[in-house]
Design a protein around this motif. Structure first.
Motif, PDB file in Angstrom:
ATOM      1  N   THR A   1      45.299  -3.440   8.599  1.00 32.96           N
ATOM      2  CA  THR A   1      46.565  -3.063   9.206  1.00 32.96           C
ATOM      3  C   THR A   1      46.553  -3.329  10.703  1.00 32.96           C
ATOM      4  OG1 THR A   1      46.689  -1.284   7.574  1.00 32.96           O
ATOM      5  CG2 THR A   1      48.239  -1.192   9.412  1.00 32.96           C
TER       6      THR A   1
ATOM      7  N   SER B   1      48.576  -2.335  14.066  1.00 28.74           N
ATOM      8  CA  SER B   1      49.546  -1.336  14.532  1.00 28.74           C
ATOM      9  C   SER B   1      49.595  -1.350  16.058  1.00 28.74           C
ATOM     10  CB  SER B   1      49.140   0.052  14.042  1.00 28.74           C
ATOM     11  OG  SER B   1      50.098   1.012  14.390  1.00 28.74           O
ATOM     12  N   PRO B   2      50.788  -1.498  16.659  1.00 31.43           N
ATOM     13  CA  PRO B   2      52.067  -1.724  15.983  1.00 31.43           C
ATOM     14  C   PRO B   2      52.189  -3.164  15.494  1.00 31.43           C
ATOM     15  CG  PRO B   2      52.377  -1.790  18.339  1.00 31.43           C
ATOM     16  CD  PRO B   2      50.936  -1.402  18.125  1.00 31.43           C
TER      17      PRO B   2
ATOM     18  N   PRO C   1      52.910   6.154  15.657  1.00 31.31           N
ATOM     19  CA  PRO C   1      53.479   6.548  14.366  1.00 31.31           C
ATOM     20  C   PRO C   1      53.673   8.049  14.180  1.00 31.31           C
ATOM     21  CG  PRO C   1      51.886   4.807  14.052  1.00 31.31           C
ATOM     22  CD  PRO C   1      51.801   5.194  15.496  1.00 31.31           C
TER      23      PRO C   1
ATOM     24  N   TYR D   1      47.377   2.643   5.300  1.00 31.44           N
ATOM     25  CA  TYR D   1      46.727   2.193   6.533  1.00 31.44           C
ATOM     26  C   TYR D   1      45.279   1.864   6.192  1.00 31.44           C
ATOM     27  CZ  TYR D   1      45.417   1.996  11.459  1.00 31.44           C
ATOM     28  OH  TYR D   1      44.969   1.569  12.694  1.00 31.44           O
TER      29      TYR D   1
ATOM     30  N   VAL E   1      55.082   0.302  10.912  1.00 28.01           N
ATOM     31  CA  VAL E   1      54.071  -0.138   9.950  1.00 28.01           C
ATOM     32  C   VAL E   1      54.672  -0.216   8.547  1.00 28.01           C
ATOM     33  CG1 VAL E   1      51.938   0.556   8.776  1.00 28.01           C
ATOM     34  CG2 VAL E   1      52.055   0.611  11.265  1.00 28.01           C
TER      35      VAL E   1
END
Length: 230
Positions: free
Chosen positions: A14, A16-17, A132, A196, A209
């Motif tokens: 993942t 992020s962002p 988030p 995530y 996300v």
């Protein structure tokens, strides 16, 4: 038929962002994680003494409804335990600094950012790319029994190492941890959440996300807490 525990977890790391995702705040209100059948509140940071963390957990209304749906899809005798939801910037900063103190190099931002969003540098960054947990759309969640006692999924909450990675136990066919992580993963995805990759407990809905995971251009949730000058 493939069951929730037989289907493997396959996920790209993942980011992020995520790049290229905008925010269009929908104005959805927050609700407390309390009194929801099958969903238990266990405010981990408050219990660990994080001064800025409150004793109550709040999430966006649709996120809480999705957790209710996820819990209803779990086998009998298994519920959801929410460790954390909405955070203020003060809480986020305190958690980040606490983690930094455990690192050999406290200035190792790459390691920090794998597990925690750094506090935004200014209001513009905060508005364009809120952490988030400041949106009310990110939730830290695990499995528990009907009394709210957490099940062992192979790592402690905020155990920031490889054991916490979502797919860490995927190659161990005899692992109960793999079975339970798959159960949580497929149940949460079925309720509309995005996972995530670095934390088995972290899921998002309506965030940047989540938008990237579902192939959408805009997040529904912007910041749900006020800006605080660092």
């Amino acid at each position: 038929m493939i069951t929730r525990t037989d289907a493997p977890i396959v996920i790209e790391p993942t980011v992020s962002p995520p790049p290229g995702i905008g925010v269009r705040e929908c104005g959805e209100p927050l609700e407390e994680v309390a009194g929801v059948p099958g969903v238990h509140a266990g405010p981990a940071y408050h219990r660990r003494g994080i001064a800025a963390a409150g004793s109550r957990i709040f999430l966006r209304r649709r996120v809480l409804a999705a957790l209710r749906s996820a819990s209803a899809a779990l086998p009998d005798g298994v519920d959801l335990l929410v460790w954390d939801g909405l955070r203020t910037l003060e809480t986020q900063a305190e958690i980040v600094e606490s983690f930094r103190r455990t690192l050999p190099d406290p200035g190792d931002d790459a390691t920090v950012e794998r597990y925690l969003a750094l506090p935004p540098a200014d209001r513009e960054e905060f508005t364009a790319s809120p952490p988030p947990h400041t949106t009310g759309g990110a939730v830290d969640v695990t499995l528990c029994d009907p009394s709210g006692r957490e099940l062992d999924l192979g790592a402690e909450f905020d155990e920031f190492n490889e054991r916490s990675w979502l797919t860490h136990y995927e190659n161990d066919s005899r692992s109960e941890y793999r079975r339970l992580r798959r159960m949580l993963y497929w149940t949460m995805l079925g309720a509309g959440f995005a996972p995530y990759s670095w934390e088995f407990w972290h899921y998002e809905l309506g965030t940047m996300v989540s938008a990237a995971f579902h192939g959408e251009r805009f997040a529904e949730y912007g910041a749900a807490v006020p800006w605080r000058n660092p």
